[in-house]
Scaffold this motif. Structure first.
Motif, mmCIF file in Angstrom:
data_model
loop_
_atom_site.group_PDB
_atom_site.id
_atom_site.type_symbol
_atom_site.label_atom_id
_atom_site.label_comp_id
_atom_site.label_asym_id
_atom_site.label_seq_id
_atom_site.Cartn_x
_atom_site.Cartn_y
_atom_site.Cartn_z
ATOM 1 N N ILE A 119 2.919 -12.516 0.725
ATOM 2 C CA ILE A 119 2.517 -13.852 1.228
ATOM 3 C C ILE A 119 1.154 -13.730 1.905
ATOM 4 O O ILE A 119 0.242 -14.527 1.669
ATOM 5 N N ALA A 120 0.994 -12.676 2.723
ATOM 6 C CA ALA A 120 -0.274 -12.470 3.440
ATOM 7 C C ALA A 120 -1.416 -12.232 2.454
ATOM 8 O O ALA A 120 -2.493 -12.840 2.572
ATOM 9 N N GLY A 121 -1.199 -11.362 1.480
ATOM 10 C CA GLY A 121 -2.252 -11.021 0.514
ATOM 11 C C GLY A 121 -2.663 -12.214 -0.324
ATOM 12 O O GLY A 121 -3.858 -12.477 -0.519
ATOM 13 N N ASN A 122 -1.674 -12.953 -0.800
ATOM 14 C CA ASN A 122 -1.996 -14.115 -1.635
ATOM 15 C C ASN A 122 -2.722 -15.183 -0.833
ATOM 16 O O ASN A 122 -3.651 -15.822 -1.320
ATOM 17 N N ALA A 123 -2.302 -15.367 0.429
ATOM 18 C CA ALA A 123 -2.947 -16.387 1.265
ATOM 19 C C ALA A 123 -4.399 -16.001 1.535
ATOM 20 O O ALA A 123 -5.297 -16.856 1.480
ATOM 21 N N THR A 137 6.667 -2.295 8.519
ATOM 22 C CA THR A 137 5.210 -2.424 8.422
ATOM 23 C C THR A 137 4.683 -1.675 7.190
ATOM 24 O O THR A 137 3.698 -2.091 6.585
ATOM 25 N N GLU A 138 5.376 -0.612 6.778
ATOM 26 C CA GLU A 138 5.004 0.058 5.511
ATOM 27 C C GLU A 138 5.184 -0.906 4.354
ATOM 28 O O GLU A 138 4.352 -0.998 3.465
ATOM 29 N N GLN A 139 6.291 -1.631 4.367
ATOM 30 C CA GLN A 139 6.555 -2.553 3.254
ATOM 31 C C GLN A 139 5.578 -3.732 3.258
ATOM 32 O O GLN A 139 5.189 -4.215 2.198
ATOM 33 N N ARG A 140 5.202 -4.190 4.447
ATOM 34 C CA ARG A 140 4.228 -5.307 4.503
ATOM 35 C C ARG A 140 2.897 -4.879 3.883
ATOM 36 O O ARG A 140 2.277 -5.626 3.140
ATOM 37 N N SER A 141 2.488 -3.646 4.224
ATOM 38 C CA SER A 141 1.232 -3.133 3.693
ATOM 39 C C SER A 141 1.324 -3.004 2.169
ATOM 40 O O SER A 141 0.392 -3.386 1.437
ATOM 41 N N GLU A 142 2.459 -2.510 1.704
ATOM 42 C CA GLU A 142 2.692 -2.351 0.254
ATOM 43 C C GLU A 142 2.596 -3.718 -0.468
ATOM 44 O O GLU A 142 1.900 -3.841 -1.475
ATOM 45 N N GLY A 143 3.255 -4.729 0.064
ATOM 46 C CA GLY A 143 3.245 -6.064 -0.556
ATOM 47 C C GLY A 143 1.854 -6.668 -0.539
ATOM 48 O O GLY A 143 1.419 -7.307 -1.509
ATOM 49 N N PHE A 144 1.126 -6.435 0.554
ATOM 50 C CA PHE A 144 -0.241 -6.963 0.680
ATOM 51 C C PHE A 144 -1.145 -6.336 -0.384
ATOM 52 O O PHE A 144 -1.873 -7.027 -1.094
ATOM 53 N N LYS A 145 -1.056 -4.999 -0.507
ATOM 54 C CA LYS A 145 -1.916 -4.288 -1.476
ATOM 55 C C LYS A 145 -1.609 -4.756 -2.898
ATOM 56 O O LYS A 145 -2.517 -4.954 -3.699
ATOM 57 N N GLU A 146 -0.330 -4.919 -3.172
ATOM 58 C CA GLU A 146 0.078 -5.374 -4.509
ATOM 59 C C GLU A 146 -0.537 -6.750 -4.799
ATOM 60 O O GLU A 146 -1.047 -6.984 -5.887
ATOM 61 N N ALA A 147 -0.507 -7.640 -3.819
ATOM 62 C CA ALA A 147 -1.028 -9.002 -4.027
ATOM 63 C C ALA A 147 -2.533 -8.994 -4.241
ATOM 64 O O ALA A 147 -3.041 -9.680 -5.141
ATOM 65 N N ILE A 148 -3.256 -8.213 -3.440
ATOM 66 C CA ILE A 148 -4.727 -8.294 -3.600
ATOM 67 C C ILE A 148 -5.214 -7.566 -4.857
ATOM 68 O O ILE A 148 -6.257 -7.888 -5.398
ATOM 69 N N LYS A 149 -4.408 -6.616 -5.341
ATOM 70 C CA LYS A 149 -4.757 -5.910 -6.589
ATOM 71 C C LYS A 149 -4.851 -6.883 -7.773
ATOM 72 O O LYS A 149 -5.569 -6.639 -8.732
ATOM 73 N N ALA A 150 -4.114 -7.964 -7.662
ATOM 74 C CA ALA A 150 -4.110 -8.941 -8.756
ATOM 75 C C ALA A 150 -5.435 -9.726 -8.816
ATOM 76 O O ALA A 150 -5.663 -10.511 -9.731
#
Ligand code: T6T
Length: 320
Positions: A141-145, A168-181
């Motif tokens: 959600i953070a990365g896409n926003a 917090t590890e998982q938040r970072s993982e989800g953020f990186k995945e989103a911005i990679k797109a």
């Protein structure tokens, strides 16, 4: 005769066996912060509503060194039936919590988890349930926003807390995945602030100096976001460098209104605490089909919805 039965029933209801159905519960969160203060309120309200006894102990700092001795002391009391805990490290807290299990205490984890959080088929299966946010999703959600706000391009930076913290590890993982797109987005670095807002401010200030065209920052929890927001303010870059704040503290909301923070992701710590108490009581009463995982969801707060009561009720209020 009828009178005698009434007396027998009354005596049975008053026996220790019935009293045992009201378990004694320990609550051991990660540390002192507004997120866990709201969770504690959920725990205490549930204790009142359900007529349960709860023992609350809060570590002053984050980490196994602070949490383990408190846990050991809670086990040593010998009177706890359940423990509601936010384990501060997904590996290092396994053995100390196995000791709780071996002492006959049933464990429910809230917010953070042990192993990989899958208590059905993962490496750790002894806790009764894991009640907390879907943190990979929160990071996405953070990365896409941030990508949306920046039009899909720009340099971004992550303020993280401590390695080994499941959430917090998982938040970072989800953020990186989103911005990679988004091919135009670049992650310049990620720092770990030891769950300390002033270290987060220092580290962010250094990155702002080094990367004059930095466009956005993801602060993964209360102190990370607070420190990052402060550094942006100190540098006079409010509104130019976008901050996404995880956790809906008063500071994050003020900065949202002021334009420094562009999005606040609120978790539901009250629900986590309240529900964990209900789970303990239900288990003690013999309920056998409690879910092993409950994802409590988010309220995503923007300048447009911050005054909507359906959303603003999730801002962390610690004063009452
Ligand atoms: O973000 C929460 C919590 O979810 C995380 O596990 C640790 O940090 C907080 O307590 C906020 O400071």
């Amino acid at each position: 005769m009828k009178r005698l039965w009434v007396l027998v029933l009354a005596a049975l209801l008053a026996t220790p066996a019935m009293a045992q159905a009201k378990p004694k519960i320990g609550f051991l969160p990660g540390t002192v912060d507004p997120f866990y203060q709201v969770m504690e309120k959920g725990v205490r309200d549930a204790a009142k509503d359900l007529g349960l006894d709860v023992v609350v102990q809060i570590p002053a700092t984050w980490g196994p060194t602070a949490q383990t001795p408190i846990l050991d002391a809670m086990i040593a009391r010998g009177d706890l039936d359940y423990l509601i805990i936010a384990p501060v490290d997904k590996e290092q807290m396994i053995a100390p919590l196995e000791a709780a299990r071996d002492a006959g205490i049933k464990v429910i984890t809230v917010d953070t988890f042990l192993g990989n959080g899958d208590y059905v088929s993962g490496p750790v299966t002894f806790p009764l349930s894991y009640i907390g946010s879907d943190n990979v999703e929160g990071g996405r959600i953070a990365g896409n926003a941030l990508a949306d706000t920046l039009g899909g391009k720009g340099k971004v930076y992550i303020q993280n807390t401590i390695a080994g913290t499941s959430t917090t590890e998982q938040r970072s993982e989800g953020f990186k995945e989103a911005i990679k797109a988004h091919s135009g987005m670049e992650l310049v670095s990620e720092d770990y602030n030891n769950d300390d807002a002033s270290l987060s401010t220092q580290q962010t200030a250094a990155v702002l100096q080094r990367e004059p065209d930095l466009a956005g920052i993801f602060g993964v929890n209360v102190f990370s976001a607070q420190g990052a927001g402060q550094a942006v303010l100190n540098a006079g870059l409010g509104g130019e460098v976008q901050v996404i704040a995880f956790d809906a503290t008063q500071f994050a909301i003020e900065q949202l209104r002021a334009g420094t923070v562009s999005l606040v992701i609120a978790q539901k710590p009250y629900d986590m605490g309240y529900m964990a108490m209900e789970f303990a009581l239900a288990d003690a009463r013999g309920v056998t089909s409690l879910p092993r995982r409950v994802a409590t969801g988010y309220a995503v707060i923007t300048r447009d919805n911050v005054d909507n009561p359906d959303i603003s009720r999730f801002i962390y209020r610690t004063a009452d």
